[in-house]
Design a protein around this motif. Structure first.
Motif, mmCIF file in Angstrom:
data_model
loop_
_atom_site.group_PDB
_atom_site.id
_atom_site.type_symbol
_atom_site.label_atom_id
_atom_site.label_comp_id
_atom_site.label_asym_id
_atom_site.label_seq_id
_atom_site.Cartn_x
_atom_site.Cartn_y
_atom_site.Cartn_z
ATOM 1 N N SER A 111 37.048 -7.795 -40.751
ATOM 2 C CA SER A 111 36.558 -6.431 -40.840
ATOM 3 C C SER A 111 36.969 -5.877 -42.196
ATOM 4 O O SER A 111 37.825 -6.433 -42.865
ATOM 5 C CB SER A 111 37.133 -5.579 -39.716
ATOM 6 O OG SER A 111 38.505 -5.397 -39.937
ATOM 7 N N TRP A 112 36.355 -4.774 -42.585
ATOM 8 C CA TRP A 112 36.611 -4.262 -43.938
ATOM 9 C C TRP A 112 37.973 -3.613 -44.061
ATOM 10 O O TRP A 112 38.484 -3.410 -45.151
ATOM 11 C CB TRP A 112 35.525 -3.245 -44.310
ATOM 12 C CG TRP A 112 35.438 -2.089 -43.346
ATOM 13 C CD1 TRP A 112 34.657 -2.029 -42.239
ATOM 14 C CD2 TRP A 112 36.198 -0.895 -43.378
ATOM 15 N NE1 TRP A 112 34.872 -0.865 -41.572
ATOM 16 C CE2 TRP A 112 35.826 -0.128 -42.252
ATOM 17 C CE3 TRP A 112 37.168 -0.363 -44.240
ATOM 18 C CZ2 TRP A 112 36.377 1.111 -41.951
ATOM 19 C CZ3 TRP A 112 37.716 0.872 -43.946
ATOM 20 C CH2 TRP A 112 37.326 1.597 -42.823
ATOM 21 N N HIS A 113 38.610 -3.278 -42.922
ATOM 22 C CA HIS A 113 39.790 -2.406 -42.981
ATOM 23 C C HIS A 113 40.906 -2.953 -43.878
ATOM 24 O O HIS A 113 41.395 -2.255 -44.752
ATOM 25 C CB HIS A 113 40.338 -2.178 -41.577
ATOM 26 C CG HIS A 113 39.346 -1.579 -40.654
ATOM 27 N ND1 HIS A 113 38.433 -2.328 -39.939
ATOM 28 C CD2 HIS A 113 39.104 -0.296 -40.331
ATOM 29 C CE1 HIS A 113 37.682 -1.535 -39.207
ATOM 30 N NE2 HIS A 113 38.065 -0.284 -39.424
ATOM 31 N N SER A 141 41.674 -1.388 -47.657
ATOM 32 C CA SER A 141 42.889 -0.591 -47.818
ATOM 33 C C SER A 141 43.896 -1.313 -48.729
ATOM 34 O O SER A 141 44.645 -0.673 -49.461
ATOM 35 C CB SER A 141 43.519 -0.284 -46.458
ATOM 36 O OG SER A 141 43.661 -1.451 -45.714
ATOM 37 N N THR A 150 43.965 -11.019 -44.011
ATOM 38 C CA THR A 150 43.098 -10.841 -42.857
ATOM 39 C C THR A 150 43.326 -11.888 -41.771
ATOM 40 O O THR A 150 42.604 -11.904 -40.780
ATOM 41 C CB THR A 150 41.629 -10.906 -43.288
ATOM 42 O OG1 THR A 150 41.452 -12.089 -44.043
ATOM 43 C CG2 THR A 150 41.237 -9.712 -44.113
ATOM 44 N N PRO A 200 42.017 -0.899 -35.800
ATOM 45 C CA PRO A 200 41.627 -0.392 -37.131
ATOM 46 C C PRO A 200 42.728 0.397 -37.835
ATOM 47 O O PRO A 200 43.012 0.140 -38.997
ATOM 48 C CB PRO A 200 40.429 0.509 -36.816
ATOM 49 C CG PRO A 200 39.839 -0.075 -35.586
ATOM 50 C CD PRO A 200 40.982 -0.625 -34.785
ATOM 51 N N MET A 226 45.323 -1.883 -39.020
ATOM 52 C CA MET A 226 44.845 -2.687 -40.143
ATOM 53 C C MET A 226 44.935 -1.914 -41.446
ATOM 54 O O MET A 226 45.338 -2.451 -42.481
ATOM 55 C CB MET A 226 43.394 -3.089 -39.909
ATOM 56 C CG MET A 226 43.202 -4.128 -38.837
ATOM 57 S SD MET A 226 41.442 -4.496 -38.757
ATOM 58 C CE MET A 226 41.414 -5.796 -37.550
ATOM 59 N N VAL A 227 44.559 -0.627 -41.379
ATOM 60 C CA VAL A 227 44.589 0.181 -42.598
ATOM 61 C C VAL A 227 46.030 0.339 -43.085
ATOM 62 O O VAL A 227 46.328 0.181 -44.276
ATOM 63 C CB VAL A 227 43.933 1.558 -42.352
ATOM 64 C CG1 VAL A 227 44.181 2.484 -43.524
ATOM 65 C CG2 VAL A 227 42.444 1.377 -42.127
#
Lengths: 267, 211, 414
Positions: C297-299, C303, C344, C353, C356-357
């Protein structure tokens, strides 16, 4: 655990023979406790005092031998004991430094200083070591003022820069002890603060690619800089005190050293 | 197996002070940077252990229970100081490489542990045997640990280093880079971990075979 | 099934439903009944046929993904960058890649044999660990270094903790940090991609490859940038090493010396560095595939990069002469490979999420702190490992509350 059981049994067997239950109370009396402690510590103290008396000289001798060993490593064969022929001089920065002098007895009976050993540490360095203290013993040829290079008793080339104490990272900074690094100092001298007489600069090649002459240890530039500065400091001490070192306390009338070179190689 | 040989042998394997009892971790981890250092530390500890076990066993019936620990500590400290002086006088280079860890033998749990758990309850002969067994177990473990760490981390195997005498085998050529971390503190933990794992694996295998 | 519940509830909260589907460890509770619950996370043979009448806890929606499929996809996404490094550094790089990957697979098979199948080499995680490790090594790393690294990654960092899914730290990074401490010399010798330079000096390289000038000077080449001079240079010496841009930057602010290459050099990788940090563009390509397929995921990556940018930006604004700008810090070193491929890692990063951030920001900030004020020029691997250690506590405080419970309530004992 059969042993524990057995041990307990033994303990019980032993107990009645030595101190009975009546004795148990007296065992706990304060006087008895204090007396026991006094006796035990007294005996221990006496034993240690005795041992100290027996080993004291030996320890002092071992320490002196250690110092002499590192001095001997940087000096040629001497006709005197350099540790006993040491004088105290002032370094350019004002601290007191012991200079160990090596003499060679000449056919005419004189014994001029042919080389000196000067120990310097990283204390007060501009370039600090990576960790802890570095001490370096440097042997300087008294006639040329250059760091001595010679053949060691294994017959290979060596240079009179010996790391006495060092607590750098093993495998990185500790490589300062290797000949590959130390050889950069062979035959170098110091004029004008930070130059050698052939115009090189007292710096690592990394800091000054044109004039620096010390190949920094790969991965340990900090250590290389620190050791370079220490060797440079030792030469500065020699430069500032040349006259005193050569003349003071001679056991023969001062004479210009004759042409006979001292033997560099040890048999 | 007779009982006295049992006392002697259990320190080597079944109750190995380092690998089974996990005692004396501080010197085990700190000084085993070379085989010779491990050996030296082991022998120094063996000497102290032998001295204190014998002495504690001798005076065990004279010492009131309430002050027994201070008395044992004084006895142990005395032997440690003796060993310290002797090493400094006769094996100076070993003394300087073991450094602080010789005085620290005083607080090595193996020694007070054996004094309290065994020597204070047993006869002189048995206590001496126990000291030798435990001391040898400690020494051999430290020697093995030091050997592994030195060979992997420095490429050499130092067996003796006394004044000018140096018995040292070079097992990796100078041009190959050794696994330096093995002679650094983390290497001590990794090596000890594998030692204990290996010991447990052997014990487990033996058990499953016996069952 | 109480134990089973625990395993799944750890990962399959409502907020992570889409994600948890891909967390292959938990997507096979059916088969796992055959095994003991602890092993359920480690090996979940995808090929086992679904049995009739088995009762399983959530998640019930299966995505059809499997551990091995994800692992091999990530592996494939890294191959372009690996190939580029072989082009740049030649055979040396190929040997490093082959020994690390092969070594990791062989060692994993041995572990599988000796532990009687408690780990599984088929899931591709060992091969991926090996490849990732290889990409963090300098091109000149010896076979011994590669094998020791593979051993540490597979055995010390993973098998000892119970195999895939139980390792608290990223295996490839653990191995790299171990090697960095174990072989400080060889691990910090970075060869210049000389042969590749010689073939296409003008095309590949920007105008100011100053380290090349320095190398040429030291070997008495007036202009080392022309093809002919480079060819004779390449023929004359085995390898020329130079400091990585980050190391140069660190020297730069300490002593005010040293010149730096241009950004275009960094982008295509014409700089000294480890195999995987020399080509930003190919790494981004692989990362894009992973993002599009939803494997990551992009998180975390975003970040992570944000943390780096913020920290680098603030220091650069405060003192532009001393601190490099954010773009420099993004393009050099292992930020890209670390942010997209290492931070990741499912096992060692938070699940939700928010977590993750936090994880990504922490990685970015720590990276910059180490780069700017630490002892090492590069801090990505240390930063990620430190944040790996923080993952459980991040997880604890970022778990979404179940419907009807008070926020931050302690989870009920089941």
């Amino acid at each position: 655990m059969p042993d524990t059981k057995e041990a307990k049994k033994l303990d019980q067997d032993a107990a009645p023979t030595t101190d009975g239950s009546a004795e148990q109370a007296s065992q706990d009396s304060p006087m008895r406790l204090v007396a026991t402690l006094i006796i035990v510590t007294g005996v221990a103290g006496a034993a240690l005092a005795g041992a100290n008396a027996l080993t004291k000289d030996r320890i002092a001798a071992a320490k002196a031998a250690k110092k002499l060993a590192s001095i001997k490593k940087v000096l040629p064969r001497c006709s005197n004991n350099p540790v006993k022929d040491a004088i105290k001089v002032k370094s350019p920065k004002g601290s007191e430094v012991e200079v160990y002098r090596c003499r060679s007895r000449q056919p005419d009976g004189s014994a001029p200083v042919v080389a000196v050993a000067i120990q310097q540490s990283s204390t007060g360095n501009r370039h600090k070591p990576y960790s802890g203290l570095i001490q370096v013993m440097v042997g300087i040829d008294a006639r040329t003022g250059k760091v001595r290079s010679f053949k060691n008793n294994k017959g290979s080339d060596d240079v009179a820069v010996v790391i006495v104490k060092l607590s750098e990272t093993p495998g990185l900074g500790s490589k300062a002890q290797d000949y590959d690094f130390r050889k950069a100092f062979a035959g170098r001298d110091l004029v004008d603060k930070d130059r050698t007489s052939d115009g090189k600069l007292w710096a690592t090649r990394k800091d000054n690619p044109q004039l620096g002459f010390v190949d920094a240890i790969s991965g340990a530039t900090i250590t290389s800089r620190a050791v370079t500065e220490i060797v440079q400091k030792a030469l500065a001490v020699w430069n500032a005190n040349k006259k005193i070192i050569l003349t003071k306390g001679l056991d023969a009338p001062p004479k210009r050293p004759t042409t006979t070179p001292t033997r560099e190689k040890r048999p | 197996m007779s009982k006295s040989s049992n006392i002697l042998s259990r320190g080597l394997w079944k109750e190995n002070p380092v690998l089974v009892l996990l005692l004396g971790m501080c010197p085990t981890l700190a000084v085993t940077t070379s085989a010779y250092n491990g050996l030296g530390m082991g022998v120094a500890t063996l000497a102290v252990l032998l001295g204190s076990n014998i002495f504690v066993s001798l005076i065990r019936s004279l010492i009131p229970k309430k002050v027994r620990i201070p008395c044992y500590i004084v006895v142990i400290a005395t032997f440690v100081t003796l060993v310290d002086m002797i090493l400094e006088a006769f094996v100076n280079n070993l003394h300087s490489s073991l450094g602080l860890f010789i005085p620290l033998i005083v607080v090595n749990c193996i020694i007070l542990g054996r004094a309290e758990a065994f020597a204070s309850k047993n006869t002189l002969g048995r206590s001496a045997l126990d000291a030798v067994g435990m001391g040898l177990g400690f020494t051999l473990t430290l020697f093995a640990l030091g050997s592994v760490r030195e060979i992997l981390g420095n490429g050499t195997w130092t067996l003796l280093q006394y004044q000018e005498i140096l018995i040292q085998l070079r097992l990796l050529s100078k041009s190959t880079d050794p696994i330096l971390v093995m002679i650094l503190p983390p290497g001590a933990f990794i090596a000890l971990g594998f030692f204990i794992a290996g010991m447990n694996a052997i014990v487990a295998r033996k058990k499953s075979k016996a069952a | 099934m109480a134990a089973e519940d625990k395993e799944t509830s750890k990962n399959a909260g409502p907020g992570a439903a889409s994600d948890a589907g891909k967390r292959t460890a938990t997507d096979s509770p059916v088969e796992a009944t055959a095994d003991s619950p602890e092993e359920a996370t480690a090996d979940s043979p995808e090929e086992a046929a679904p049995q009739m009448l088995t009762v399983a806890s959530s998640p019930h929606v299966r995505s059809g993904e499997s551990t091995s499929r994800i692992m091999w996809t990530v592996f494939a996404c890294l191959l372009p960058a690996a190939g580029w490094s072989v082009y740049l550094f030649g055979m040396k790089a190929a040997i490093v890649l082959a020994t690390c990957t092969g070594g990791a697979v062989v060692i994993e098979s041995l572990v599988q044999y000796f532990t009687r199948g408690r780990t599984s080499v088929q899931d591709g995680s060992a091969a991926l660990t090996g490849l990732l490790l290889a990409l963090t090594l300098p091109p000149g790393a010896s076979v011994v270094i590669c094998l020791v690294g593979a051993f540490v990654g597979v055995v010390v960092a993973k098998a000892v903790f119970g195999g895939l899914g139980h390792n608290p730290f990223n295996p490839a990074l653990t191995a790299r940090v171990f090697l960095l401490i174990a072989f400080p010399g060889p691990m910090t010798r970075w060869p210049i991609p000389l042969q590749a330079l010689a073939d296409k000096p003008q095309k590949l390289y920007g105008q100011s490859t100053s380290w090349l000038d320095a190398a040429g000077r030291s070997l008495d080449f007036a202009n080392a940038k022309t093809g002919a001079a480079l060819h004779s240079l390449a023929a004359k010496v085995d390898v020329i090493t130079a400091a990585t841009p980050l190391a140069v930057a660190k020297e730069h602010w300490k002593r005010g010396t040293g010149e730096l290459t241009t950004y275009s050099d960094y982008f295509v990788g014409s700089m000294p560095g480890s195999l995987g940090e020399v080509s930003v563009i190919l790494l981004l390509l692989g990362a894009a595939v992973l993002l599009i397929r939803g494997y990551i995921s992009w998180h975390i990556p975003v970040s992570f990069l944000l943390g780096v940018i913020v920290m680098a930006g603030l220091t650069h604004l405060a003192n532009p002469t001393r601190y490099m700008d954010p773009i420099f810090h993004l393009l050099t070193g292992g930020v890209i490979i670390g942010a997209f491929f290492m931070a990741t890692d499912y096992v060692t990063s938070p699940t939700y999420p928010l977590g993750m951030v936090i994880f990504g920001l922490g990685c970015g900030l720590l990276t910059m702190i180490i780069r700017l004020w630490g002892g090492f020029p590069e801090g990505v691997s240390f930063a990620i490992l430190i944040m790996n250690a923080c993952t459980p506590i991040i997880e604890r405080y970022t778990r979404p509350t179940r419907y009807g419970l008070k926020p931050w309530a302690e989870p009920e004992a089941s």
